[in-house]
Design a protein around this motif. Sequence first.
Motif, PDB file in Angstrom:
ATOM      1  N   ASP A  27      13.850  46.376 -17.490  1.00  0.00           N
ATOM      2  CA  ASP A  27      14.464  45.265 -16.729  1.00  0.00           C
ATOM      3  C   ASP A  27      14.997  44.204 -17.699  1.00  0.00           C
ATOM      4  O   ASP A  27      16.079  43.641 -17.508  1.00  0.00           O
ATOM      5  CB  ASP A  27      13.437  44.573 -15.813  1.00  0.00           C
ATOM      6  CG  ASP A  27      12.937  45.472 -14.688  1.00  0.00           C
ATOM      7  OD1 ASP A  27      13.239  46.675 -14.703  1.00  0.00           O
ATOM      8  OD2 ASP A  27      12.227  44.951 -13.792  1.00  0.00           O
ATOM      9  N   ARG A  58      18.897  43.130 -17.910  1.00  0.00           N
ATOM     10  CA  ARG A  58      19.329  41.764 -17.620  1.00  0.00           C
ATOM     11  C   ARG A  58      20.164  41.202 -18.769  1.00  0.00           C
ATOM     12  O   ARG A  58      21.150  40.511 -18.566  1.00  0.00           O
ATOM     13  CB  ARG A  58      18.135  40.879 -17.325  1.00  0.00           C
ATOM     14  CG  ARG A  58      18.496  39.733 -16.427  1.00  0.00           C
ATOM     15  CD  ARG A  58      17.318  39.068 -15.790  1.00  0.00           C
ATOM     16  NE  ARG A  58      16.129  39.192 -16.594  1.00  0.00           N
ATOM     17  CZ  ARG A  58      15.067  39.901 -16.261  1.00  0.00           C
ATOM     18  NH1 ARG A  58      15.040  40.527 -15.103  1.00  0.00           N
ATOM     19  NH2 ARG A  58      14.032  39.976 -17.050  1.00  0.00           N
ATOM     20  N   SER A  99      21.524  41.276 -12.529  1.00  0.00           N
ATOM     21  CA  SER A  99      20.740  40.150 -11.997  1.00  0.00           C
ATOM     22  C   SER A  99      19.369  40.646 -11.542  1.00  0.00           C
ATOM     23  O   SER A  99      19.145  41.852 -11.384  1.00  0.00           O
ATOM     24  CB  SER A  99      21.459  39.507 -10.810  1.00  0.00           C
ATOM     25  OG  SER A  99      21.403  40.382  -9.701  1.00  0.00           O
ATOM     26  N   TYR A 100      18.455  39.690 -11.280  1.00  0.00           N
ATOM     27  CA  TYR A 100      17.095  40.019 -10.808  1.00  0.00           C
ATOM     28  C   TYR A 100      17.174  40.879  -9.544  1.00  0.00           C
ATOM     29  O   TYR A 100      16.488  41.895  -9.420  1.00  0.00           O
ATOM     30  CB  TYR A 100      16.352  38.707 -10.520  1.00  0.00           C
ATOM     31  CG  TYR A 100      14.914  38.865 -10.085  1.00  0.00           C
ATOM     32  CD1 TYR A 100      13.944  39.351 -10.958  1.00  0.00           C
ATOM     33  CD2 TYR A 100      14.520  38.522  -8.788  1.00  0.00           C
ATOM     34  CE1 TYR A 100      12.625  39.489 -10.559  1.00  0.00           C
ATOM     35  CE2 TYR A 100      13.200  38.654  -8.382  1.00  0.00           C
ATOM     36  CZ  TYR A 100      12.255  39.139  -9.269  1.00  0.00           C
ATOM     37  OH  TYR A 100      10.942  39.267  -8.873  1.00  0.00           O
ATOM     38  N   GLY A 145      12.147  45.814 -10.949  1.00  0.00           N
ATOM     39  CA  GLY A 145      11.532  44.682 -10.272  1.00  0.00           C
ATOM     40  C   GLY A 145      10.081  44.942  -9.895  1.00  0.00           C
ATOM     41  O   GLY A 145       9.422  45.828 -10.445  1.00  0.00           O
ATOM     42  N   GLN A 201      13.444  30.490  -4.130  1.00  0.00           N
ATOM     43  CA  GLN A 201      13.741  30.939  -5.509  1.00  0.00           C
ATOM     44  C   GLN A 201      15.168  31.484  -5.593  1.00  0.00           C
ATOM     45  O   GLN A 201      15.910  31.138  -6.509  1.00  0.00           O
ATOM     46  CB  GLN A 201      12.730  32.006  -5.957  1.00  0.00           C
ATOM     47  CG  GLN A 201      12.967  32.502  -7.385  1.00  0.00           C
ATOM     48  CD  GLN A 201      12.006  33.592  -7.827  1.00  0.00           C
ATOM     49  OE1 GLN A 201      11.297  34.181  -7.008  1.00  0.00           O
ATOM     50  NE2 GLN A 201      11.981  33.871  -9.111  1.00  0.00           N
ATOM     51  N   HIS A 205       8.531  27.398  -6.857  1.00  0.00           N
ATOM     52  CA  HIS A 205       9.910  27.685  -7.291  1.00  0.00           C
ATOM     53  C   HIS A 205      10.811  26.552  -6.818  1.00  0.00           C
ATOM     54  O   HIS A 205      11.167  25.695  -7.598  1.00  0.00           O
ATOM     55  CB  HIS A 205      10.433  29.044  -6.806  1.00  0.00           C
ATOM     56  CG  HIS A 205       9.850  30.196  -7.559  1.00  0.00           C
ATOM     57  ND1 HIS A 205      10.319  30.618  -8.769  1.00  0.00           N
ATOM     58  CD2 HIS A 205       8.819  31.012  -7.256  1.00  0.00           C
ATOM     59  CE1 HIS A 205       9.610  31.650  -9.187  1.00  0.00           C
ATOM     60  NE2 HIS A 205       8.674  31.907  -8.282  1.00  0.00           N
ATOM     61  N   ALA A 257      10.481  30.888 -15.261  1.00  0.00           N
ATOM     62  CA  ALA A 257      11.189  31.969 -14.559  1.00  0.00           C
ATOM     63  C   ALA A 257      12.696  31.810 -14.730  1.00  0.00           C
ATOM     64  O   ALA A 257      13.412  32.786 -15.003  1.00  0.00           O
ATOM     65  CB  ALA A 257      10.813  31.983 -13.081  1.00  0.00           C
ATOM     66  N   ASN A 258      13.197  30.593 -14.601  1.00  0.00           N
ATOM     67  CA  ASN A 258      14.640  30.368 -14.786  1.00  0.00           C
ATOM     68  C   ASN A 258      15.045  30.686 -16.220  1.00  0.00           C
ATOM     69  O   ASN A 258      16.082  31.287 -16.475  1.00  0.00           O
ATOM     70  CB  ASN A 258      14.984  28.910 -14.459  1.00  0.00           C
ATOM     71  CG  ASN A 258      14.656  28.571 -13.024  1.00  0.00           C
ATOM     72  OD1 ASN A 258      13.502  28.624 -12.628  1.00  0.00           O
ATOM     73  ND2 ASN A 258      15.650  28.250 -12.233  1.00  0.00           N
ATOM     74  N   LEU A 294      14.943  34.537 -16.845  1.00  0.00           N
ATOM     75  CA  LEU A 294      16.020  35.245 -16.146  1.00  0.00           C
ATOM     76  C   LEU A 294      17.394  34.838 -16.705  1.00  0.00           C
ATOM     77  O   LEU A 294      18.424  35.344 -16.263  1.00  0.00           O
ATOM     78  CB  LEU A 294      15.959  34.974 -14.635  1.00  0.00           C
ATOM     79  CG  LEU A 294      14.720  35.548 -13.922  1.00  0.00           C
ATOM     80  CD1 LEU A 294      14.740  35.192 -12.439  1.00  0.00           C
ATOM     81  CD2 LEU A 294      14.634  37.060 -14.090  1.00  0.00           C
ATOM     82  N   THR A 353       9.536  37.900 -14.306  1.00  0.00           N
ATOM     83  CA  THR A 353      10.369  36.703 -14.441  1.00  0.00           C
ATOM     84  C   THR A 353       9.827  35.662 -15.419  1.00  0.00           C
ATOM     85  O   THR A 353      10.558  34.742 -15.776  1.00  0.00           O
ATOM     86  CB  THR A 353      10.557  35.988 -13.075  1.00  0.00           C
ATOM     87  OG1 THR A 353       9.293  35.480 -12.643  1.00  0.00           O
ATOM     88  CG2 THR A 353      11.106  36.924 -12.012  1.00  0.00           C
ATOM     89  N   SER A 354       8.555  35.791 -15.813  1.00  0.00           N
ATOM     90  CA  SER A 354       8.025  34.716 -16.668  1.00  0.00           C
ATOM     91  C   SER A 354       6.827  35.173 -17.500  1.00  0.00           C
ATOM     92  O   SER A 354       5.694  34.782 -17.239  1.00  0.00           O
ATOM     93  CB  SER A 354       7.636  33.512 -15.791  1.00  0.00           C
ATOM     94  OG  SER A 354       7.337  32.389 -16.588  1.00  0.00           O
TER      95      SER A 354
END
Length: 420
Positions: A97, A101, A106-107, A116, A258, A277, A302-303, A306, A334-335
Amino acid sequence: MLLINIGQLLTLHSSAVKQGPRRGADLKQLGILEDAAVLCIGGKIVSVGTTKDALRDPWIRKNRKQLAEIDCGGNVVIPGFVDSHTHPVFVSPRLVDFEKRIEGASYEEIAAAGGGIRSSLEGVRQAAMSKLTAKVLRVLQDMAAHGTTTVEAKSGYGLTLESELKSLEAIREASDGWAGTVVPTLLGAHVVPKEFQGCSQKYVEIVCKEMIPRAAKRNLAQFVDVFCDKGAFAPEETEQIFAAAKEDGLSVRAHMGQLSETALAPLLRFNPASFDHMDHVNNEDVKQLAKLDTITTLVPGANYFLGLKSYPDARRFIDAGVPVALATDYNPGTSPTISMPMAMSLACTQMKMSPAEAIAAATINGAWALRLADRKGSIEPGKDADLAVFDVEDYREVPYWYGVNHCRMTVLNGVIAASD
Ligand code: NIG
Ligand code: FE
């Protein structure tokens, strides 16, 4: 235990701030004492004051030999971080993943193509409980080495009755082997597993009628969480799951906004501890949240991971009077960070929170998000002895030096863990 010669002690206690979670300007009140000392006995903070006064105190003078004395040499001491949102029960990192990315997917695209959350399920379903326990314990130890003393830990990568209970048991076993405090959360509603694609209602019933009652009965969870978003659970399903949680005496929290905006108002009757989120939220909901104790938990890790350009609008929340917390959202998708200082650094540079606001959001408001503010999140007599010693002279250095760990020592419920 007696800590002395603390250059800056961030008590997070001030009689000038309003009761309840910190909002607006109160988020910056750190209650700093210089040249300070803290006395802890039996896992609790007993007194807080200057080093000079502590060393003159008749009781301390009489008992000094029996106290473990820690000379902080001018270092900064803060309340141990309260990481109020983590997903530590998984087996493998998601490296494919990660690469996809980087190449531009995208997620949501990655999830639709079989990556995912769903790609983490097999590992957990097959893992022995002891393997999951060892993984979680390792993470808790790493977190403590970076200053965290209280952790909310979610299940959510098994998504069968058996593997969700196994995940919660692993959290319990790991927390039994760790000196800090762990708050377990059932996240059976993380995503609809492949077997139930097209009939999510059937899966929601398993969550409501099997997972929640069993977890509650065995005291394996304090909270129920739902990932409410497109590609995960609908608002009506979230309400259904919240209702089942309440029926079994569990409190609720949710991943909200989110990927897309969802109205929060219908969920407020369940008195959620936090909405997490919150990248997409409407003005009406922001106004409403300013009147409540429900915490908005921001997870900028997470932001960052990603590779998103935009971050949750922390200033909008803070300026409107919404109480915000910061957490790592530690998870493989994501984090993948255990570091609260890293989350704080992102909060400062990407969300324009001040270092003082980031500290309060990572400590006292994290404690509010877990409904533990009576015991955690500040350094005052009567609270749990949860402290982090940072090898810096000024607290602003904690989010400033990103990517390096300056935590020298952590005290978890009165137990010392050295970081090196
Ligand atoms: O908080 N959004 C839902 N849950 C996690 C992601 C989990 C994953 O991708 O494995 C989050 O970002
Ligand atoms: Fe999460």
